[in-house]
Design a protein around this motif. Structure first.
Motif, PDB file in Angstrom:
ATOM      1  N   PRO A 180       0.817  -1.216   0.000  1.00 52.73           N
ATOM      2  CA  PRO A 180       0.000   0.000   0.000  1.00 52.73           C
ATOM      3  C   PRO A 180       0.849   1.265   0.000  1.00 52.73           C
ATOM      4  N   GLN A 181       1.930   1.255   0.766  1.00 54.43           N
ATOM      5  CA  GLN A 181       2.784   2.451   0.818  1.00 54.43           C
ATOM      6  C   GLN A 181       3.354   2.782  -0.553  1.00 54.43           C
ATOM      7  N   GLU A 182       3.719   1.758  -1.286  1.00 54.76           N
ATOM      8  CA  GLU A 182       4.269   2.002  -2.623  1.00 54.76           C
ATOM      9  C   GLU A 182       3.186   2.510  -3.570  1.00 54.76           C
ATOM     10  N   ILE A 183       1.969   1.975  -3.410  1.00 52.70           N
ATOM     11  CA  ILE A 183       0.865   2.428  -4.265  1.00 52.70           C
ATOM     12  C   ILE A 183       0.590   3.912  -4.020  1.00 52.70           C
ATOM     13  N   PHE A 184       0.736   4.328  -2.763  1.00 52.61           N
ATOM     14  CA  PHE A 184       0.450   5.729  -2.456  1.00 52.61           C
ATOM     15  C   PHE A 184       1.387   6.682  -3.203  1.00 52.61           C
ATOM     16  N   MET A 185       2.540   6.165  -3.622  1.00 52.00           N
ATOM     17  CA  MET A 185       3.453   7.008  -4.407  1.00 52.00           C
ATOM     18  C   MET A 185       2.864   7.381  -5.762  1.00 52.00           C
ATOM     19  N   ASP A 186       1.868   6.608  -6.193  1.00 52.39           N
ATOM     20  CA  ASP A 186       1.272   6.865  -7.500  1.00 52.39           C
ATOM     21  C   ASP A 186      -0.081   7.561  -7.406  1.00 52.39           C
ATOM     22  N   ILE A 187      -0.403   7.982  -6.209  1.00 53.69           N
ATOM     23  CA  ILE A 187      -1.695   8.634  -6.023  1.00 53.69           C
ATOM     24  C   ILE A 187      -1.438  10.081  -5.635  1.00 53.69           C
ATOM     25  N   SER A 188      -2.230  10.990  -6.203  1.00 54.20           N
ATOM     26  CA  SER A 188      -1.941  12.398  -5.989  1.00 54.20           C
ATOM     27  C   SER A 188      -1.911  12.703  -4.500  1.00 54.20           C
ATOM     28  N   ALA A 189      -1.046  13.642  -4.145  1.00 52.42           N
ATOM     29  CA  ALA A 189      -0.793  13.946  -2.737  1.00 52.42           C
ATOM     30  C   ALA A 189      -2.085  14.278  -1.993  1.00 52.42           C
ATOM     31  N   ASP A 190      -3.027  14.839  -2.712  1.00 52.59           N
ATOM     32  CA  ASP A 190      -4.285  15.213  -2.064  1.00 52.59           C
ATOM     33  C   ASP A 190      -5.114  14.007  -1.645  1.00 52.59           C
ATOM     34  N   VAL A 250      -6.826  11.594  -9.564  1.00 55.57           N
ATOM     35  CA  VAL A 250      -6.333  10.900  -8.375  1.00 55.57           C
ATOM     36  C   VAL A 250      -5.097  10.060  -8.712  1.00 55.57           C
ATOM     37  N   ILE A 251      -5.126   9.451  -9.887  1.00 49.56           N
ATOM     38  CA  ILE A 251      -3.990   8.600 -10.283  1.00 49.56           C
ATOM     39  C   ILE A 251      -3.400   9.149 -11.583  1.00 49.56           C
ATOM     40  N   PRO A 252      -2.711  10.288 -11.496  1.00 51.79           N
ATOM     41  CA  PRO A 252      -2.334  11.018 -12.714  1.00 51.79           C
ATOM     42  C   PRO A 252      -1.298  10.318 -13.583  1.00 51.79           C
ATOM     43  N   THR A 253      -0.528   9.384 -13.037  1.00 49.65           N
ATOM     44  CA  THR A 253       0.542   8.819 -13.864  1.00 49.65           C
ATOM     45  C   THR A 253       0.212   7.437 -14.422  1.00 49.65           C
TER      46      THR A 253
END
Lengths: 264, 315
Positions: A180-190, A250-253
């Motif tokens: 999950p922590q790694e997935i959060f790197m791909d989710i917009s900071a907001d 939310v998942i811009p990349t």
């Protein structure tokens, strides 16, 4: 148990009946054939959706860069839709208490040892000579995918919020599942950690990260309102295509099919 | 693009859902137990998009006898060999396994069975070892193909819109619609300005009457000039049917609103195929791992399957 919504409240409230979810899913699959319907585990099937149309899924979408590493904070009113920012600031204000995985600060350091993740018991697994082949017609060039993360994205119907619910499953470059922590790197900071939680997928049983659907209806309602201001009435079939536009924030990349233009 | 180039095929990249592993674990405990016999499974694929690699997918439904690929996707039959120990995984005679499958493919070509069901041309094997205590999964795919004596040559590679007129493309699209979910291979019959689309099963009838035909296939390739793997074993079947120089339509669904027709027509010169007492010259094409090595793939699902660990991380 809340009974399934029967009458359409799409235009008034931005929500969907199960039947409308199926119609919107059919259009999504038609417009973007990388999306498919699936049935999942028979024992998890819900009665108000057809057995072979329990949820939607698109697999192995490349995600070439980390949102967090890019460090590009979205600027208000620029790349990010105002309405969506309004939604997130509402969440920040504590209007909604959302179950949160990162909140407890037990953030473990992601174990990023992809290159060194040796296969247990396989050290002595030498390439068998008799399997080596010279095949001039085979192209093994796999540009970027072997060095990029990929995501499976799934859409289920949330009977409580009467909206779609988006689920993410991330893979590292070597095919290992992301934490999950790694997935959060791909989710917009907001949104990371505020609106994203990990839970078993309702039809597959394996854990996915999901974006909390509590604000989806109000975002869709605002979007519908904006289209109606231009004198048009959006058809409910387009719901998921419009909805995915918002999810892109939310998942811009993650490069999912986003080619459809409603013509706002 | 003109020129005499060896026809290139994009190697498969397999992608297995974690739900599949869960299901395999369940079947191993309840049904297979120590039985290591081959189990029939299905994989599936879609057509390629530029820049987005197409994978060969295996999902939860892979063991179903009545497996149906999702819309716009095409099934591939395979056999799963689940071994009981890491040692038997390592020592399994992989060369023999892939050769047995090549032989089956060749027999289906020779007998004409593959005309009735062309998906048989893309049989594959996957060997697995699951460590259910650790949630460790080892797997390795082989995608056998029949090899021609001389490589097949791409004589010409043109845009579909350069080969067919706009009206013909429209006729083609209309004709494809009713069969699009059923057939990974199809035939275009060109007569004057009219185009009709037929399931591949009708190839022999059409071939005997058609002035001009194009063989179409749903192409999972996503790079220019490199074709998807499923075509590879169709070529010996076409050669067997007497076709030597043939137009092949690499069909890909265009992204919505895209003005480009991504589909291209390749003019291919098919090499000759030979067999020795029914044993064809073949390649096993064991899949390479993410480092490009000829080794099995490995997946550790302990952090997602192990309910204890899951409960702890979800506090």
């Amino acid at each position: 148990m809340t009974p399934a919504l029967k009458e359409s409240k799409f235009l008034q409230e931005g929500v969907l009946t199960p039947e409308e979810f199926v119609r919107a899913g059919d259009l999504l699959v038609f417009k973007c054939p990388t999306w498919s319907w699936a049935g999942g585990l028979p024992e998890k099937a819900v009665p108000y959706l057809p057995s072979d149309k329990q949820f939607l899924i698109t697999k192995k979408l490349p995600c070439r860069s980390r949102y967090r590493e890019e460090g590009a904070e979205p600027k208000k009113g620029e790349m990010v839709d105002d309405d969506w920012l309004a939604v997130t600031s509402a969440i920040k204000d504590g209007e909604e208490v959302i179950p949160d995985m990162v909140e407890d600060k037990k953030e473990k350091k992601p174990e990023v040892d992809d290159d060194d993740e040796d296969i247990p018991d396989m050290e002595e697994f030498d390439v068998e000579d008799n399997l080596v082949e010279n095949d001039p017609a085979a192209s093994n060039t796999v540009p970027n995918i072997q060095s990029t993360r990929t995501y499976d994205i799934s859409i289920t119907y949330d009977k409580y919020y009467l909206t779609p619910k988006i689920w993410l499953l991330g893979y590292a470059e070597n095919g290992r599942l992301l934490t999950p922590q790694e997935i959060f790197m791909d989710i917009s900071a907001d949104h990371a950690g505020k609106t994203v939680t990990v839970e078993p997928h309702p039809h597959l049983g394996t854990p996915f990260a999901y974006i909390h659907p509590c604000k989806h209806a109000s975002v869709m309602k605002k979007f519908v309102g904006r289209i109606m201001e231009t004198g048009r009435t959006p058809e409910v079939e387009f719901y998921l295509l419009l909805f995915l536009k918002f999810i892109g924030i939310v998942i811009p990349t993650i490069a999912y099919d986003n080619t459809f233009e409603y013509g706002l | 693009m003109e020129g005499k180039n060896i026809l290139q095929f994009q190697s498969w990249v397999s992608s297995i859902d974690s739900a599949f592993w869960y299901e395999l674990g369940r079947l191993k405990l309840n049904e297979f137990k120590l039985d290591q016999s081959a189990v029939p499974i299905h994989a599936y694929y879609g057509t390629g998009y530029p820049g987005v690699p197409t994978h060969l997918f295996v999902n939860l439904d892979a063991f179903k006898k009545d497996f149906k690929a999702p819309s716009y996707h095409y099934k591939m039959p395979g056999e799963l060999h689940n071994t009981n120990t890491i040692e038997s995984f390592k020592t399994l005679d992989k060369k023999k396994l892939s050769e047995t499958i090549s032989k089956q493919i060749w027999e289906d070509i020779e007998s004409g069975k593959a005309i009735k069901d062309p998906s048989l041309l893309n049989r594959f094997a996957v060997i697995t070892y699951v460590d259910l205590k650790k949630y460790h999964y080892y797997y390795w795919f082989s995608f056998p193909s029949i090899q021609s004596e001389e490589p097949c040559i791409s004589l010409k590679n043109e845009l579909l819109s350069d080969v067919l007129s706009q009206s013909q493309i429209q006729q083609f699209k209309n004709g494809l619609e009713p069969i699009r979910d059923k057939e990974p291979f199809f035939v275009l019959n060109l007569t004057g300005d009219s185009v009709s689309v037929h399931p591949f099963q009708e190839i022999e009838t059409i071939k005997s009457t058609a002035k001009e035909l194009i063989i179409g296939f749903m192409d999972p390739g996503y790079q220019d000039g490199i074709l998807g793997w499923p075509l590879r074993n169709l070529l010996p079947l076409l050669r067997k049917l007497g076709l030597k120089i043939v137009k092949i339509l690499s069909f890909k669904y265009p992204p919505e609103n895209s003005k480009d027709i991504l589909s291209r027509v390749f003019t291919v010169e098919i090499g000759d195929y030979k067999s020795n007492n029914g044993v064809p010259v073949s390649l096993a094409s064991w899949e390479k791992n993410h480092k490009g090595e000829l080794k099995p793939k490995f997946l550790n699902l302990s952090n997602t399957m192990d309910h204890k660990q899951l409960a702890e991380s979800a506090v």
